[in-house]
Enzyme design. Sequence first.
Site, PDB file in Angstrom:
ATOM      1  N   TYR A  55       3.794  -9.656  31.473  1.00  0.00           N
ATOM      2  CA  TYR A  55       2.351  -9.998  31.441  1.00  0.00           C
ATOM      3  C   TYR A  55       2.101 -11.103  31.141  1.00  0.00           C
ATOM      4  O   TYR A  55       0.973 -11.607  31.134  1.00  0.00           O
ATOM      5  CB  TYR A  55       1.535  -8.787  30.309  1.00  0.00           C
ATOM      6  CG  TYR A  55       1.814  -7.036  30.565  1.00  0.00           C
ATOM      7  CD1 TYR A  55       2.406  -6.546  31.675  1.00  0.00           C
ATOM      8  CD2 TYR A  55       1.439  -6.340  29.669  1.00  0.00           C
ATOM      9  CE1 TYR A  55       2.523  -5.451  32.083  1.00  0.00           C
ATOM     10  CE2 TYR A  55       1.645  -5.188  29.911  1.00  0.00           C
ATOM     11  CZ  TYR A  55       2.107  -4.501  30.847  1.00  0.00           C
ATOM     12  OH  TYR A  55       2.433  -3.177  31.154  1.00  0.00           O
ATOM     13  N   LEU A 195      -6.323   6.496  33.847  1.00  0.00           N
ATOM     14  CA  LEU A 195      -7.396   6.711  34.643  1.00  0.00           C
ATOM     15  C   LEU A 195      -7.453   6.435  36.419  1.00  0.00           C
ATOM     16  O   LEU A 195      -8.368   6.466  36.969  1.00  0.00           O
ATOM     17  CB  LEU A 195      -8.718   5.982  34.292  1.00  0.00           C
ATOM     18  CG  LEU A 195      -9.030   5.912  32.764  1.00  0.00           C
ATOM     19  CD1 LEU A 195     -10.147   5.056  32.318  1.00  0.00           C
ATOM     20  CD2 LEU A 195      -9.366   7.280  32.316  1.00  0.00           C
ATOM     21  N   ILE A 233      -2.681   4.792  27.150  1.00  0.00           N
ATOM     22  CA  ILE A 233      -3.094   3.309  26.758  1.00  0.00           C
ATOM     23  C   ILE A 233      -4.141   2.728  27.787  1.00  0.00           C
ATOM     24  O   ILE A 233      -3.740   1.969  28.615  1.00  0.00           O
ATOM     25  CB  ILE A 233      -1.676   2.408  26.495  1.00  0.00           C
ATOM     26  CG1 ILE A 233      -0.796   2.893  27.848  1.00  0.00           C
ATOM     27  CG2 ILE A 233      -0.943   2.638  25.309  1.00  0.00           C
ATOM     28  CD1 ILE A 233       0.314   1.639  28.070  1.00  0.00           C
ATOM     29  N   LYS A 235      -7.004   0.300  29.214  1.00  0.00           N
ATOM     30  CA  LYS A 235      -7.375  -1.062  29.146  1.00  0.00           C
ATOM     31  C   LYS A 235      -8.735  -1.382  29.165  1.00  0.00           C
ATOM     32  O   LYS A 235      -9.380  -0.846  30.296  1.00  0.00           O
ATOM     33  CB  LYS A 235      -6.752  -1.806  29.975  1.00  0.00           C
ATOM     34  CG  LYS A 235      -6.640  -3.365  29.887  1.00  0.00           C
ATOM     35  CD  LYS A 235      -6.276  -3.956  31.027  1.00  0.00           C
ATOM     36  CE  LYS A 235      -7.496  -3.922  31.972  1.00  0.00           C
ATOM     37  NZ  LYS A 235      -7.374  -4.833  33.280  1.00  0.00           N
ATOM     38  N   SER A 236      -9.576  -2.099  28.338  1.00  0.00           N
ATOM     39  CA  SER A 236     -10.827  -2.647  29.006  1.00  0.00           C
ATOM     40  C   SER A 236     -10.898  -3.824  27.987  1.00  0.00           C
ATOM     41  O   SER A 236     -10.314  -3.960  26.860  1.00  0.00           O
ATOM     42  CB  SER A 236     -11.892  -1.668  28.449  1.00  0.00           C
ATOM     43  OG  SER A 236     -13.183  -2.126  28.726  1.00  0.00           O
ATOM     44  N   ARG A 241     -16.737  -0.294  25.705  1.00  0.00           N
ATOM     45  CA  ARG A 241     -15.813   0.776  26.602  1.00  0.00           C
ATOM     46  C   ARG A 241     -14.677   0.888  25.715  1.00  0.00           C
ATOM     47  O   ARG A 241     -14.125   2.158  25.806  1.00  0.00           O
ATOM     48  CB  ARG A 241     -15.389   0.156  27.760  1.00  0.00           C
ATOM     49  CG  ARG A 241     -14.602   0.866  28.770  1.00  0.00           C
ATOM     50  CD  ARG A 241     -15.343   2.306  29.206  1.00  0.00           C
ATOM     51  NE  ARG A 241     -16.718   1.947  29.968  1.00  0.00           N
ATOM     52  CZ  ARG A 241     -16.916   1.485  30.944  1.00  0.00           C
ATOM     53  NH1 ARG A 241     -15.651   1.414  31.867  1.00  0.00           N
ATOM     54  NH2 ARG A 241     -17.991   1.087  31.616  1.00  0.00           N
ATOM     55  N   ASN A 245     -13.674   4.741  24.793  1.00  0.00           N
ATOM     56  CA  ASN A 245     -12.274   5.586  25.086  1.00  0.00           C
ATOM     57  C   ASN A 245     -11.401   5.921  23.934  1.00  0.00           C
ATOM     58  O   ASN A 245     -10.697   6.973  24.034  1.00  0.00           O
ATOM     59  CB  ASN A 245     -11.358   4.158  25.639  1.00  0.00           C
ATOM     60  CG  ASN A 245     -11.762   3.795  27.099  1.00  0.00           C
ATOM     61  OD1 ASN A 245     -12.445   4.631  27.984  1.00  0.00           O
ATOM     62  ND2 ASN A 245     -11.229   2.709  27.626  1.00  0.00           N
TER      63      ASN A 245
END
Length: 283
Positions: A55, A195, A233, A235-236, A241, A245
């Site tokens: 990443y 999601l 896990i 992500k935002s 948010r 979550n």
Amino acid sequence: MAETGPSTAGVDVGGGVVLPQVGFGVFQIPPDEAQKAVEDALAAGYRLIDTAAAYNNEAGVGAGIQASGVPRDEIVVTTKLRNGNQGARSTREAIERSRDALGVDHIDVYLIHWPSPARDLYRESWSDMEAAVGDGLVRSIGVSNFLAEHLERLLASTSTRPALNQLEVHPTFQQRELTALCEQHGIKVEAYSPLGQGADLGSPVVAGIARRLGATPAQVILAWHLAHGRVVIPKSVRPERMAENLDVTGLRLSDADRRAIDSLETGVRVGGDPATFEITQIR
């Protein structure tokens, strides 16, 4: 009617590491935004941070951990071996680079990111990872994106089973046979893209359950994962948010709700196919 909910004790993956069932993923967060995202996530209450060498944001993640003020021993840090660093000796070097980038003396959970079958080096990498555990550089080791054939081959050649298999799992892509195999071998399942990278949020089934429970579609899907015993896990980069979550541990789905979401399976991935995926760096 029966209801199902998450484990309140977390998920034990060995080495003294217990994973909270809801963690924070940093996939696709740019390096210059990772520090703030991690600081915000830790401030919101997350204690599992998931990154990867591929990443290209480990340094930002480490900076966020250092700046957060949260004691290091309260945070579980996961990172992963990128494909191009697989193999004997190069895996140990990659672990050292990740430790330096993250600014930590040990990595809590270290995963082989992809099986990369064309390279056929994951068994050699696993031996280096076992040695890193023995030397105190890593506390728990596992894999990511390993299909049944990769798992079975690895299990046949080592006495240390992977503690974890991080997989693409979401309502429309559930990998039931593979997750059952993991459970059979005592390998915990952690869902990434939980999601469906947002695609599953538009399901009328999910929307209906969300309206009835006074929750958001994202919360309903995350609660479904937790009811199945998985770690997730999401992500935002938006603090509101992130908080939303994380606020799912008290949300209970009925068995009928869970079965309704189970029925959404389509068998369609949104990510790479582990049988062929060979990219060595995401960014």
